[in-house]
Motif scaffolding. Structure first.
Motif, mmCIF file in Angstrom:
data_model
loop_
_atom_site.group_PDB
_atom_site.id
_atom_site.type_symbol
_atom_site.label_atom_id
_atom_site.label_comp_id
_atom_site.label_asym_id
_atom_site.label_seq_id
_atom_site.Cartn_x
_atom_site.Cartn_y
_atom_site.Cartn_z
ATOM 1 N N ILE A 145 0.850 -1.199 0.000
ATOM 2 C CA ILE A 145 0.000 0.000 0.000
ATOM 3 C C ILE A 145 0.888 1.253 0.000
ATOM 4 N N GLY A 146 1.984 1.186 0.783
ATOM 5 C CA GLY A 146 2.939 2.308 0.812
ATOM 6 C C GLY A 146 3.524 2.566 -0.577
ATOM 7 N N ILE A 147 3.800 1.501 -1.318
ATOM 8 C CA ILE A 147 4.357 1.657 -2.666
ATOM 9 C C ILE A 147 3.298 2.270 -3.595
ATOM 10 N N ALA A 148 2.053 1.776 -3.469
ATOM 11 C CA ALA A 148 0.955 2.329 -4.297
ATOM 12 C C ALA A 148 0.809 3.827 -4.020
ATOM 13 N N ARG A 149 0.875 4.197 -2.736
ATOM 14 C CA ARG A 149 0.756 5.623 -2.386
ATOM 15 C C ARG A 149 1.951 6.414 -2.947
ATOM 16 N N GLY A 150 3.143 5.809 -2.873
ATOM 17 C CA GLY A 150 4.334 6.476 -3.415
ATOM 18 C C GLY A 150 4.237 6.722 -4.912
ATOM 19 N N LEU A 151 3.459 5.872 -5.596
ATOM 20 C CA LEU A 151 3.334 5.990 -7.055
ATOM 21 C C LEU A 151 2.129 6.832 -7.481
ATOM 22 N N ALA A 152 1.318 7.236 -6.482
ATOM 23 C CA ALA A 152 0.017 7.848 -6.806
ATOM 24 C C ALA A 152 0.125 9.049 -7.750
ATOM 25 N N LEU A 153 1.115 9.894 -7.532
ATOM 26 C CA LEU A 153 1.217 11.125 -8.333
ATOM 27 C C LEU A 153 2.103 10.938 -9.560
ATOM 28 N N LYS A 154 2.288 9.678 -9.955
ATOM 29 C CA LYS A 154 3.099 9.334 -11.126
ATOM 30 C C LYS A 154 4.476 9.998 -11.071
ATOM 31 N N PRO A 155 5.225 9.723 -10.013
ATOM 32 C CA PRO A 155 6.550 10.345 -9.911
ATOM 33 C C PRO A 155 7.503 9.785 -10.953
ATOM 34 N N SER A 156 8.529 10.545 -11.287
ATOM 35 C CA SER A 156 9.553 10.031 -12.206
ATOM 36 C C SER A 156 10.483 9.089 -11.466
ATOM 37 N N VAL A 157 10.614 9.335 -10.154
ATOM 38 C CA VAL A 157 11.565 8.554 -9.358
ATOM 39 C C VAL A 157 10.861 8.032 -8.114
ATOM 40 N N LEU A 158 11.090 6.768 -7.804
ATOM 41 C CA LEU A 158 10.576 6.199 -6.560
ATOM 42 C C LEU A 158 11.769 5.997 -5.624
ATOM 43 N N LEU A 159 11.685 6.621 -4.453
ATOM 44 C CA LEU A 159 12.754 6.505 -3.466
ATOM 45 C C LEU A 159 12.308 5.514 -2.405
ATOM 46 N N SER A 160 13.084 4.452 -2.238
ATOM 47 C CA SER A 160 12.733 3.434 -1.245
ATOM 48 C C SER A 160 13.701 3.570 -0.075
ATOM 49 N N ASP A 161 13.191 4.068 1.044
ATOM 50 C CA ASP A 161 14.038 4.330 2.205
ATOM 51 C C ASP A 161 13.891 3.172 3.198
ATOM 52 N N GLU A 162 14.763 2.191 3.107
ATOM 53 C CA GLU A 162 14.745 1.005 3.979
ATOM 54 C C GLU A 162 13.373 0.324 3.948
ATOM 55 N N ALA A 163 12.762 0.258 2.757
ATOM 56 C CA ALA A 163 11.379 -0.222 2.649
ATOM 57 C C ALA A 163 11.199 -1.686 3.047
ATOM 58 N N THR A 164 12.267 -2.480 2.993
ATOM 59 C CA THR A 164 12.100 -3.896 3.333
ATOM 60 C C THR A 164 12.709 -4.231 4.694
ATOM 61 N N SER A 165 13.192 -3.216 5.364
ATOM 62 C CA SER A 165 13.800 -3.427 6.673
ATOM 63 C C SER A 165 12.758 -3.994 7.639
ATOM 64 N N GLY A 166 13.074 -5.064 8.311
ATOM 65 C CA GLY A 166 12.141 -5.617 9.292
ATOM 66 C C GLY A 166 11.144 -6.608 8.707
ATOM 67 N N LEU A 167 11.159 -6.794 7.385
ATOM 68 C CA LEU A 167 10.247 -7.793 6.789
ATOM 69 C C LEU A 167 10.958 -9.139 6.732
ATOM 70 N N ASP A 168 10.171 -10.226 6.786
ATOM 71 C CA ASP A 168 10.812 -11.541 6.722
ATOM 72 C C ASP A 168 11.305 -11.793 5.282
ATOM 73 N N PRO A 169 12.195 -12.772 5.091
ATOM 74 C CA PRO A 169 12.823 -12.964 3.769
ATOM 75 C C PRO A 169 11.830 -13.158 2.620
ATOM 76 N N ASP A 170 10.747 -13.940 2.832
ATOM 77 C CA ASP A 170 9.785 -14.169 1.744
ATOM 78 C C ASP A 170 9.049 -12.889 1.377
ATOM 79 N N THR A 171 8.666 -12.126 2.403
ATOM 80 C CA THR A 171 7.949 -10.873 2.145
ATOM 81 C C THR A 171 8.887 -9.881 1.455
ATOM 82 N N THR A 172 10.138 -9.839 1.918
ATOM 83 C CA THR A 172 11.135 -8.966 1.271
ATOM 84 C C THR A 172 11.225 -9.311 -0.209
ATOM 85 N N LEU A 173 11.304 -10.615 -0.480
ATOM 86 C CA LEU A 173 11.427 -11.066 -1.864
ATOM 87 C C LEU A 173 10.238 -10.603 -2.699
ATOM 88 N N SER A 174 9.035 -10.680 -2.126
ATOM 89 C CA SER A 174 7.849 -10.294 -2.906
ATOM 90 C C SER A 174 7.836 -8.782 -3.154
#
Ligand SMILES: Nc1ncnc2c1ncn2[C@@H]1O[C@H](COP(=O)(O)OP(=O)(O)OP(=O)(O)O)[C@@H](O)[C@H]1O
Length: 342
Positions: A145-174
């Motif tokens: 949902i955070g990624i969808a919100r980050g893309l909402a305004l059709k940005p040219s660049v998506l900045l991921s600031d530790e977006a997978t930190s704290g997620l388990d390996p399978d979720t990180t992979l997805s």
């Protein structure tokens, strides 16, 4: 495309970012890695314009965003969408309402908001969770949902600031798979700031290592892991622990491009040099669109090492390191053992 030039950020007399130059081309994923305190969070906050740099420029598609102020700056912020570590969703809003937030903030009419939110939720595979609240979602779903919100305004660049930190390996992979799809299907330029080497290995095209506020190493991920014997290279592709070498053997660490080297190289080189090579640890991994191998071998005493090195080079392998060994008392009676001393 995002081009960061000479970016410096100081708090009083403390310089946290010191002349950062960084470019991520269209439809590429660039990663910045670094240890705790290197300046990653400060870099993220400065890039998404939450903080003003002390000097330097941040240009998206050729337009310098740091030169803007007031309403121009607010509009320019649309160019860079951010996905934060813990998704930062508002608890009292549903998934759909969270995604709609930036659109409403920018005065997008209701019917367009509905259409765009539907499109975005579908894109991140969360249409079936549109009316759920953040507390009813898993960590990985919240991040989608955070990624969808980050893309909402059709940005040219998506900045991921530790977006997978704290997620388990399978979720990180997805989540990484989703980011890769956004790059490949929508041509989004992505800048990932992370302390996780798995993330860099998994999706980045380019990587830069930040240390004490400076970029101290950089390159295409494939080149870094294939071509150099650097700190970043070792961090990206660490060797599994080696089994003990047979007594008296020397250990050699080797690296190679697995797509270019014969899978039978161990036997072939051994035959050419007239010796059996012991494989003590081995790793072949797909990373940065390349297939890289790292191996530790045991070399028997009396082998002509110059000839061996020449044979390895001829087969396309790079000799990184050799250790002198001395025999140690075997742990299991009857099993030869050795340990590295240099
Ligand atoms: N507002 C501030 N005022 C003074 N110093 C600051 C400020 N913000 C950050 N720093 C300093 O800048 C350095 C880098 O901090 P930053 O949070 O950017 O590092 P980081 O790489 O994100 O670390 P971590 O991985 O632990 O989050 C630290 O030494 C920190 O104390």
């Amino acid at each position: 495309m995002i081009e960061i030039s000479g970016l410096t950020k100081s708090y009083g007399s403390t310089t946290v970012l010191d002349g950062i130059d960084l470019t991520v081309a269209d439809a590429q994923i660039g990663a910045v890695v670094g240890p705790s305190g290197a300046g990653k969070s400060t870099l993220a906050r400065t890039i998404n314009l939450l903080e003003r740099p002390t000097s330097g420029t941040i240009a998206v598609n050729g337009r310098d965003l740091t030169a803007l102020s007031g309403s121009e700056l607010r509009a320019a912020r649309r160019e860079i969408g951010t996905v934060f570590q813990s998704a930062n969703l508002l608890r009292r809003l549903t998934a759909a309402e969270n995604v709609a937030l930036p659109l409403r903030h920018h005065g997008v009419p209701d019917n367009q908001v509905r259409r765009r939110v539907h499109e975005l939720l579908e894109r991140v595979g969360m249409l079936h969770r549109a009316n759920h609240y953040p507390s009813q979602l898993s960590g990985g779903q919240r991040q989608r949902i955070g990624i969808a919100r980050g893309l909402a305004l059709k940005p040219s660049v998506l900045l991921s600031d530790e977006a997978t930190s704290g997620l388990d390996p399978d979720t990180t992979l997805s989540i990484l798979t989703l980011l890769r799809e956004l790059r490949d299907d929508l041509g989004v330029t992505i800048l990932v700031i992370t302390h996780e080497m798995d993330v860099v290995r998994g999706i980045a095209d380019q990587v830069a290592r930040l240390d004490h506020g400076r970029i101290v190493e950089r390159g295409a991920v494939a080149d870094v892991v294939r071509g150099s014997d650097s700190d970043l290279s070792r961090a990206l592709l660490p060797l599994p622990p080696a089994v003990p070498a047979p007594a008296g053997h020397r250990t050699w660490s080797l690296r190679y491009d697995a797509a270019a080297v014969s899978p039978f190289w161990v036997a072939q080189v051994g035959r050419e040099v007239g010796t059996d090579l012991a494989v003590l640890s081995a790793l072949v991994e797909e990373t940065g669109r390349a297939s890289v191998g790292r191996v530790t071998i045991g070399v028997a005493p009396g082998v002509d090492e110059r000839r061996l090195e020449q044979a390895l080079i001829t087969h396309g392998l790079v000799v990184e390191q050799r250790a002198t060994l001395r025999a140690v008392t075997p742990r299991t009676p009857g099993t030869p053992g050795a340990e590295a001393v240099a």
